[in-house]
Enzyme design. Sequence first.
Site, mmCIF file in Angstrom:
data_model
loop_
_atom_site.group_PDB
_atom_site.id
_atom_site.type_symbol
_atom_site.label_atom_id
_atom_site.label_comp_id
_atom_site.label_asym_id
_atom_site.label_seq_id
_atom_site.Cartn_x
_atom_site.Cartn_y
_atom_site.Cartn_z
ATOM 1 N N CYS A 1 12.277 20.689 -2.797
ATOM 2 C CA CYS A 1 11.345 19.554 -2.828
ATOM 3 C C CYS A 1 9.895 20.020 -2.816
ATOM 4 C CB CYS A 1 11.610 18.640 -1.634
ATOM 5 S SG CYS A 1 10.466 17.244 -1.527
ATOM 6 N N HIS B 1 -4.865 -11.284 -2.290
ATOM 7 C CA HIS B 1 -5.212 -11.609 -3.677
ATOM 8 C C HIS B 1 -6.553 -10.954 -4.020
ATOM 9 C CE1 HIS B 1 -5.807 -14.013 -7.317
ATOM 10 N NE2 HIS B 1 -7.053 -14.232 -6.898
#
Length: 490
Positions: A56, A468
């Site tokens: 990894c 948002h």
Amino acid sequence: MNTDLDPDAGSLGGNTEVTDVIVIGGGTGGYSTALRAAGLGLRVVLAERDLIGGTCLHRGCIPSKAMLHAAELVDGIAEARERWGVKATLDTVDWDALTATRDGIVSRNHQGVAGHLARAQVRVVRGSARLTGARSVFIDGPEGGEFTARRGIVLATGSRPRLLPGLTPDGRRIVTSDDALFAPGLPESVLVLGGGAIGVEYASFHRSMGAGVTLVEAADRLLPLEDEDVGRHLVRGLKKRGITVRTSSTLVGTELLENGVRATVRTPKGEELVIEAERLLVAVGRVPVTDGLGLAAAGLSTDERGFLAPADWTRLETAVPGIHVVGDLLPPPSLGLAHASFAEGLLVAETLAGIPSPPVDYATVPRVTYSSPQTASVGLSEAEARARGREIKVNTMPLTATAKGMVHGQGGMVKVVAAADGAGGEATGAVLGVHLVGPHVSEMIAESQLIVAWDAEPSDVARHVHAHPTLSEAVGEAFLTLAGRGLHQH
């Protein structure tokens, strides 16, 4: 913390050293086991024949994501020019500078892990280790010798790329995922064999770097273990970028050329296509590494696929008491993912220390593919839920239903699979799965992981407000719709 330790541990007479825990393999699963066990007061010997951090850190997750970030920057220049009117140009990609940055990131991570082990007083012994009994290990190296474990042994030897008959990697024309990033220079064309996460990521990277890319997968869709809609949206995104995708197709022959490979691929219709590429990248899966591990000496054996299955999944303990296994040696439902290995290491270390530890819930481990577009998912696909006989409610929300999705302009979707346990088939049961495709969805999956893991219902999620403008609004809107409160019905 368990404090029932032998103050005289360290010698057994002769040349045998006694410790509490022996970990064989220093990848993610191995070093996480060692660190947690040492933190709980256990004496730990960690045997590693290569580099701490394993595949990894040195050949997979970290270097590939570094290169994919560079690919994202290259794509951004093209987008700036073609979509936003920013007259940026790309002169060239300095391969040496790019790989130096990648190697620097890997090196710093390697030093960090080694430093953590040293501070935790984990004894790292360089060399190949093999079992000589149920509690004994021989490490062949300058600082090696015979070791005995009072508490237990942890096998964490990882995996290597699966090879196909007749395809011998040479590091230049034929490469595997272990050496693809280290092959010389950037090829002009690449044939990627295998449409799983690794193959898709490497196809995406090479396309960003300007190569012509053909991606061949034997299954009928990319990422065959994921929800069908994920594969469909992914193919759409890859084709939009100019990648040729051939599913239900198989490699039937190869010929080495002086500067590349000529491959013959059989299509679903039985046609045979000849594809020439400068590089053939084999990404058809990985196999466990157990050769030379001496399993028989401890009374262990692998299954027909080479995995070492635990007798007790709640402890990841094999049929031989005191020998545990983590990481890529485990068969399904383990996922062969680094973050799953990390969790497995914590479980085993705590088990060896004698303290309660929750078993790994593989159903709630997130899965991510870092291509462009990205995919991220957790829990059951629609097909899996139906196969289990569940009554379900499904909602799909395009990312472009949000303003931020329009800004990114890459398409994508959110798909939620929920149990329909209410009257009239309403989605009043638990959320069973969440599936995302699009830009940056790897950073969005954590919310969904908690939703699935905590058996939340759509109404539980719908009352929480998403910021948002963000891509995550599409997640919120998908749950609002399932809860009967959505503004956009899809």
